[in-house]
Structures are given as C-alpha cells and as structure tokens.
Design an enzyme around this catalytic site. Sequence first.
Site, PDB file in Angstrom:
ATOM      1  N   SER A 134       0.813  -1.215   0.000  1.00 54.44           N
ATOM      2  CA  SER A 134       0.000   0.000   0.000  1.00 54.44           C
ATOM      3  C   SER A 134       0.850   1.269   0.000  1.00 54.44           C
ATOM      4  CB  SER A 134      -0.946   0.014   1.202  1.00 54.44           C
ATOM      5  OG  SER A 134      -0.215  -0.111   2.411  1.00 54.44           O
ATOM      6  N   HIS A 135       2.023   1.223   0.633  1.00 56.75           N
ATOM      7  CA  HIS A 135       2.915   2.381   0.706  1.00 56.75           C
ATOM      8  C   HIS A 135       4.330   1.914   0.371  1.00 56.75           C
ATOM      9  CE1 HIS A 135      -0.504   3.479   3.196  1.00 56.75           C
ATOM     10  NE2 HIS A 135      -0.137   4.736   3.174  1.00 56.75           N
ATOM     11  N   ASN A 136       5.052   2.717  -0.392  1.00 57.03           N
ATOM     12  CA  ASN A 136       6.434   2.394  -0.708  1.00 57.03           C
ATOM     13  C   ASN A 136       7.189   3.701  -0.900  1.00 57.03           C
ATOM     14  OD1 ASN A 136       8.839   1.204  -1.430  1.00 57.03           O
ATOM     15  ND2 ASN A 136       8.106   0.355  -3.359  1.00 57.03           N
TER      16      ASN A 136
ATOM     17  N   THR B  33       5.043  -1.051   3.139  1.00 60.56           N
ATOM     18  CA  THR B  33       4.118  -1.864   3.932  1.00 60.56           C
ATOM     19  C   THR B  33       3.480  -2.880   3.001  1.00 60.56           C
ATOM     20  OG1 THR B  33       2.334  -0.257   3.579  1.00 60.56           O
ATOM     21  CG2 THR B  33       3.630  -0.042   5.603  1.00 60.56           C
TER      22      THR B  33
END
Length: 361
Positions: free
Chosen positions: A111-113, A125
């Site tokens: 979802s987040h990078n 994540t």
Amino acid sequence: MTKTAVPKVRSRKDGAAVPLDEFDKRLLNTMQGRFPIEVRPYAAVAEELGAPEDRVIARVGELVQQRIIRQVTPIFDTRAFGYASMLVAAKVDAEHPWRAAKVVNEHPGVSHNYLRNHEFNMWFTIAVEPDSKLGLEGTLDVLQRETGAESVRMLPTLKLFKIRMDLEMEAGTDALASASAEAVEPAETEPQPYDEHDKAVVRATQGDLPIEREPYARAAAELGMTQEQVVDHLRGMVDRRLLRRVAAILFHRRAGFSANGMGVWKVPEDRVLELGGKMAAFRGISHCYQRPTYADWPYQLFTMAHGRSKEECDAILDAIEQQLGCVEARATLYSSTEFKKIRLLYFTEDFKRWEREHGGV
C-alpha cells in the site's frame, strides 16, 4: 465487478502545495476526521460548517480534481480481517531504486512504498490474505530475489498505539508539537469475526466513494439493500473494529504538508509501553508502533511526523524528546520519493494471481 487499486505516484510537476482558504481548511479537517457514516453525509458536513450542502459537494469534487483530496473512502482494518501485514525495510540498488520499486509495487498488498535517506533505503508496507499460500515470509523471499535487495528487515507491529492519518489544516506548529493530556493505550490488533455478507459490503463500498448527495446509493443497489441498511451495517463494522472510519485521504504535498519524517526511537525496554502511548498523543504524529529490533536496528518505537516542512517535522520530534526524555537514541528518516500509495482492496483475485505468477502456488 472487481475494483482495481491504481498506484498514485507523486509527480514533480503537480507536487507543489495549492493555496487553500479558511473554508477549505475547515472542510478538509472535517472530511478527514469527522465525516459521518450517514445516508447523506455531506448534509451533516454542511451543517457543521454552516454552508449549503451543494457548495460542500461541489468543493470536495473540485479538491479531488485539483489532486488535494486523493479519495473519500472507507478505511477498513487490515489486521481485523485476518490479513498478515508488516513494515519492511530493504537495501536496494541506490543508483536504480525504481527498478526494485517497480517489482515491489506490483504486489497488490503493497500500500505504501517510499525511498528514504538511510542505508535501508526502501520502506514499504505489505499485507497478504489470511489464506495466502506463500505467507508474509515467503512473499518477502520472492520480492528479495526479484529485486536483488542486499538485505531485508521485517518490522511487524508488536504494539499499535496509533494509526490515524489526518493532517491538521488549521493549526500551526505549536499545535502539532503538543500532546493531549492522556497517553494512548495500545490498540486491539487481533482478527475479528466476519462473514460473507461483510465481505460483500466491503467489495461494494471500498475504493473511491462517489462525491454526491447519497454516496452509498450505488453500493446499496449492487447489494440489494437499502441505503439505510448499508449505513447501519458500516456503523456495525466500526463497532466490531472491522472499519476504522470513512474519511477523505489527502495528497500531502498538494495540501501543504511537504515533509514526512519517520522518527525511530531507542528507549529503556521497561518503558516502551509507557513512552509509546505518550508519543502517540502528539497531534503531529499519525502512526506510532512498537516494532522488533535487530543488531543493526536498535529502535523499538516508530513515529510518523507530518509537517509543512522538514523543520516542522523536526519540531514535532524534538518536542517529543524534550517532553518525554529517557531517549537513548533517535534517528529521523525522511522520504525523498513516493513510489506507491494506495488503500488496499480486500477480497479480490489480485493476491492469488500474484502468488501464482511469482510464487508458482
């Protein structure tokens, strides 16, 4: 119909902050933190702001078009649905980080990078489904092999003190660097019971909600329910901890928050729970966790600070250190590139497809 999450990568061209007036700031604060789960939620927002409902809907739509609001969406709880998830730090080729980012971003549970200023330069994540054949560790083995990462550190949540990403649009640095009187107790992170009907409601409502008077009308039609029944079910999911809230998610930089600093802390082991709860109480902290340590990573507590500048993030983290004391070591990792930021879509075929294609299972 299956919805597909589309990664929204920050562009240098449209990454600059957009001027907002006082009405916009009040509107964004309300949409982030107090958007009600009702058949006509914009009417309730309009009443709070003392403005016509049509004006609120029109302005929210404009803020979406201007890429200040990323989306208005239900925020479901990954862990409550039994998905395994964690933060991962990786050492990837510093000269060509996008090559590794492209591989990581293809996983539907990422979802987040972010690229951060540290030897461990890629931070993402990731979540996998409850019935994943690879599991988290197997998935990370595949990603390490495909990215060529030199090293990977698994940083699962041991204790969750806070996860609430809403940017304070009206107040200044002093408010962001202040804490409430009460420390935050660790949150429940265990899977909760749910059934096939819950899954159907998630599929119908997740993703971007329409910006209109009755945003649940389409989901209700798809489910064969009344809007009142959909709203009641969503409220019940809040009570059962499956749904955290429905809210507007912002493009940080476009909304004026150009910096985010991951403050990591080494504190006395016997004070981790106490200090984690106190750190989470600061307004400028959106996320606060206890995570495992390693020989080359001694920090037990992670805090995400969001500010209008690096200096404002530093002020938030400095205030925590000054007010709490007992900090043995602290580091701050700033993001320089947003590779991916989406909300997960649950109960789709994307996870199984990725495991078949990349893990052969």
